[in-house]
Design an enzyme around this catalytic site. Structure first.
Site: not given
Lengths: 471, 478
Positions: B31, B49
């Protein structure tokens, strides 16, 4: 742990201290102050500059000195207080009593049953976020009060090249503090056409150091990645909207916001009280009481005061009224309440520039000085003789009190607030600071202790204005 | 040689890492930032959603619906905040009713459960503060809220507990495939692995194009948001969407899982992959469009604003799978919305791909569950009393606005993949998330970090190197 008291005071800053003192003097026996910090005094502890107490004590004190006077009163009164104790809840009981819930390390959850409660939680600063200033969100964006804590309590620098947004008093004070501690304050921008700060602060915090005040300007973009690298400053029109084409890029690593204060009323909401939509303050009666509940509010939790002396005056009223409530079951009609600041003496550009603002008291008289043919100075505009003396001194040899900090070894804080025991020539300010660079004192120290004798040959000593205990 | 290198510790990388750690293999996550959840995963709508929006047959539709169904269970297994509040897609007066109907039909095709088109009366019953001009709405009862930070952190923590190694501040600068293995150059070191998984968010095309001959292109779409004070968090209950456009789902107004109110995002294509700045126009757009959904959006109650970048690939869909030219290189790119909702399903799917290529026995001691930091703010009095008894630091309130204690902050620092920055603490336990925006607590949090990590306060950063919060000590630069 459960406590039963007559009055619970939430917050041990200037309002809470004065309220507790006055309630005690009015005859209430059992008063308990609940304070979330590790010491009493509230925000005054980090307001190490002078200018406090001119109304209350008729002398000029620093914030910690002002707090110290009231802490001493509280101790003499025998008022109880709990430190490091956070209030989390306030309930009105059916029998009219109130229960304050708090917590701290040593006792866990604490219940305080009180006949009356005084709310004195103070206020918080509006942050960049609430201004909706566009741009990046890197390190280096602080509210002025956060920077003040870093510098005055921790002895650390939150930045080196600074733009200050908002010319409220905290912003102006921080312009001077940052400058005295080694930062370059590029400018103070103020969206309004006039400053929100006291005239004396414009003079002593900006003009003394040649820091530009940009009225009718605001920051419209913050640039940089991980750390602030600069801001865009724009002029605003009469509707306070940025004027296209007026943008100026100012390199800086720090942006300090001093854009107003909001009363801190989380606890007030817990008891079911309503807040004023606009000011976020509780709705109180003439006696500072919320809805005849025996809960009183005073100080900046109620409305933001310009000077602490007014907070004290209002808190004294709240303390007396709470005492009446406890002792007689009601507050008599005509009891004293809110203390509104007189119209603030603000700096008006174009009008005030040729004149001198007296800084001997918050009146801030506008003085004119004329030199007669015989060499004598004629001062006009002053309300009292101190104004004349001030004008003459400013005209011939301006003098200043230096307030700053020295480093502390083994103390409960890393910095100790200090000041010069007498005014020193203005041009000696930075020399004194330099002489203090490597000064480190060992805790404990008490208010009034001499830290450095005859600093930079000014004939003035550096004395402690606050206390620090051993760790 | 590591078995699998995952590039990127966002929600997708973390979800894949956790699923991969179910089998006995070595996994390394590289990262470039100093913490998990530092890119797109930290700046989005925090919405699970329903899955009505994506075109049927796309990967977006498939993984959205699947991920959305997994989320509630996962929130219990890994202890992160989740709340099913339902969504409403609003049809304003004068808008084309067919658009709403098309969404409804799309949702049915995607397999979204419980969809309903509701009229004004029903709508106002469900959501009294909805803008008066709204005539009809698509009701999506499966829509939900999640904390995007804690979802990502929980996945990553659990992966770390199960043996996945995370290297932070380690930006991948080159990848080569030689002799059937990958050489990955990152943060000045060289790593080697048999498989590489590209979960690099807005940089996924850069990573992909380092080693794959057939190029992909991501052009980020910026979304700006305004976050409101918790005192107005209950103005609405449901997530209110405006009708979607080609650029995205439009500006939504929603309560957050932590009880704030939020409006956003805008949708602006940007070239700079670090352009997470807000703009005057953008913030104005958010407030203006948001007020089309809600009666009197309380603009004065904004406590902060922020922007995130969605990783839009030019093909428009997620790219998930092994590259056809470079065996062993698995793309998980173009993960824009609904990436957060899809992440759990993507994790399972990608781990499945790797398992097919590389069969391994189950990890015997796999820890399925994870317990988060206890929250004093959400605890009842009895729990608070117990926590304080166990550790008195739980009585020391550091963040007043959100009621976060020293005990919680220490826990956030000490746990696996613990916080090392102010933002890291903020995302884990919410110190600084409230209305004063860290004004009161940041100096205190810095002191706690300094003490617990054994580094000086001058070394404490907001979000990794270059974001130091202090610039030396007083008087030393006169």
């Amino acid at each position: 742990m459960t406590y039963d008291v007559d009055i619970a005071v939430i917050g041990g800053g200037p309002a809470g201290l004065a309220a507790a003192d006055s309630a005690k003097k009015a005859g209430v026996k059992n008063i308990l102050i609940l304070e979330r910090d590790f010491r009493l005094g509230g925000i005054l502890n980090q307001c190490i500059h002078n200018g406090f107490g001119l109304h209350t004590f008729k002398e000029e004190l620093t914030g910690p000195e002002y707090a110290d006077r009231y802490i001493k009163k509280i101790r003499e009164d025998g008022v109880d207080y709990m430190l490091d104790t956070m209030v989390t809840d306030l309930k009105l009981n059916d029998d009219g009593s109130k229960t304050v819930t708090a917590m701290n390390r040593t006792e866990g959850i604490i219940k305080v049953n009180a006949k009356a409660v005084i709310l004195s939680m103070g206020c918080r600063e509006r942050a960049r976020g609430s201004m909706n200033t566009p741009g990046f969100r890197g390190a280096g964006i602080y509210s002025a009060g956060t920077a003040q804590l870093f510098v005055n309590i921790n002895g650390k620098m939150p930045g080196r090249q600074v733009v200050i947004v908002g010319s409220g008093d905290i912003g102006l004070i921080m312009a001077r503090r940052m400058t005295l501690e080694g930062a370059k304050v590029k400018m103070v921008v103020e969206i309004m056409p006039h400053s929100g700060g006291l005239k004396r602060n414009i003079v002593q915090c900006l003009q003394d150091f040649g820091i530009p005040l940009r009225l009718s300007h605001t920051v419209t973009d913050i640039r940089g990645g991980k750390r602030v690298e600069g801001v865009v400053v724009s002029r605003v029109d009469d509707d306070l909207r940025p004027v296209e084409g007026s943008e100026e890029y100012v390199e800086c690593d720090t942006v300090l916001y001093s854009v107003g204060l909001i009363p801190e009323n989380e606890i007030t909401l817990k008891m079911g009280a309503k807040l004023d939509e606009r000011t976020n303050a509780p709705l109180v009666g003439d006696d500072l009481q919320i809805d005849s509940s025996g809960v009183f509010a005073c100080g900046n939790v109620l409305h933001v005061h310009d000077i602490v002396d007014h907070v004290t005056e209002e808190a004294v009223n709240a303390g007396e009224n709470a005492a009446s409530f406890v002792l007689y079951g009601k507050v008599s009609k005509g009891a004293k309440g809110l203390v509104e600041s007189a119209e603030k003496n603000v700096y008006v550009p174009g009008v005030d520039e040729d004149k001198m603002t007296c800084v001997r008291c918050p009146n801030g008289c506008l003085l004119s000085v004329e030199k007669g043919t015989d060499g004598t100075l004629k001062v006009t505009g002053n309300l009292c003789p101190r104004g004349e003396a001030y004008a003459v001194s400013e005209f011939t040899a301006p003098m200043r009190t230096l307030t700053t900090t020295v480093r502390v070894k083994n103390g409960t804080t890393k910095a100790l607030p200090v000041k010069t025991s007498a005014d020193i020539p203005k041009e000696k300010l930075l020399e004194c600071i330099r002489a203090l660079t490597d000064v480190e004192v060992a805790a404990p120290k008490r208010t009034g202790d001499i830290i450095v004798k005859n600093i930079a040959d000014t004939g003035s000593d550096i004395i402690a204005t606050g206390s620090v205990d051993n760790v | 040689m590591t078995d699998v290198i995952i590039i990127g510790a966002g929600v997708v990388g973390a979800a894949i890492a956790r699923e991969l750690s179910r089998k006995d293999r070595s996994v390394l996550v590289l990262e470039k930032n100093s913490d998990v959840c530092e890119g797109t995963s930290k700046a989005n709508s925090g919405i699970v959603h329903g899955g009505y929006d994506a075109m049927p047959g796309t990967k977006k539709a498939f993984f959205n619906v699947k991920g959305s169904l997994m989320m509630e269970e996962l929130s219990k297994t890994l202890d992160f905040p989740y709340k099913r509040n339902g969504s409403l897609v609003l049809l304003p007066d004068g808008a084309d009713e067919e658009t709403l109907d098309a969404l409804f039909q799309r949702g049915l095709k995607n397999g979204v459960k419980g969809l309903e088109i509701i009229d004004r009366d029903r709508l106002h019953e469900l959501e009294p503060n909805v803008n008066d001009s709204v005539r009809k709405a698509l009701y999506v009862p499966t829509g939900a809220l999640v904390c995007p930070f804690l979802l990502t952190i929980a996945l990553a923590e659990n992966a770390a507990v199960n043996g996945v190694e995370f290297r932070f501040d380690t930006e991948v600068t080159d990848i080569r495939k030689e002799d059937g293995a990958f050489r990955v150059f990152a943060g000045g070191e060289e790593y080697s692995s048999r498989y590489v998984i590209n979960a690099a968010g807005v940089y996924a095309d850069v990573i992909h194009n380092m080693v794959c001959p057939q190029k992909i292109a991501i052009r980020p779409v910026r979304g700006q948001y305004c976050l409101f004070d918790r005192t107005v968090g209950s103005v609405i209950k449901h997530t209110l969407f405006s009708l979607p456009t080609a650029m995205g789902k439009g500006v939504l107004v929603t309560p957050t899982v932590h009880g704030n109110l939020m409006a956003g995002p805008t949708a602006e294509a940007v070239d700079d992959r670090e352009a997470t700045n807000t703009t005057a126009v953008g913030l104005e757009t958010v407030l203006q469009k948001g007020s089309l959904s809600v009666n009197s959006l309380p603009g004065r109650k904004v406590i902060t604003s922020f922007a995130g970048l969605r990783a839009r690939e030019k093909g428009g869909d997620f790219i998930i799978g092994e590259d056809r030219n470079v065996p062993g290189f698995i793309d998980v790119s173009g993960i824009e919305s609904p990436g957060l909702s899809a992440a759990p399903a993507i994790g399972v799917h990608v781990a499945g791909l790797v398992n097919e290529l590389d069969q391994r026995p189950d990890r015997k001691d796999f820890a399925e569950t994870r317990k988060g930091t206890p929250s004093m703010a959400n605890a009842d009095e009895k729990t608070r009393q117990r926590l304080i008894k166990e550790n008195p630091a739980f009585a020391n309130v550091i963040c007043r606005c959100e009621l976060v204690t020293e005990g919680e902050i220490i826990d956030a620092i000490k746990r696996p993949l613990g916080a090392r920055t102010l933002d890291g603490v903020k995302r884990r336990v919410r110190a600084g998330m409230g209305r004063c925006q860290a004004g009161f607590c940041s100096p205190k949090v810095a002191q706690i970090l300094s003490r617990e990590l054994g580094i000086s306060e001058e070394e404490i950063t907001k979000s990794g190197k270059g974001s130091e919060i202090l610039k030396g000590i007083a008087k030393h630069d006169i």
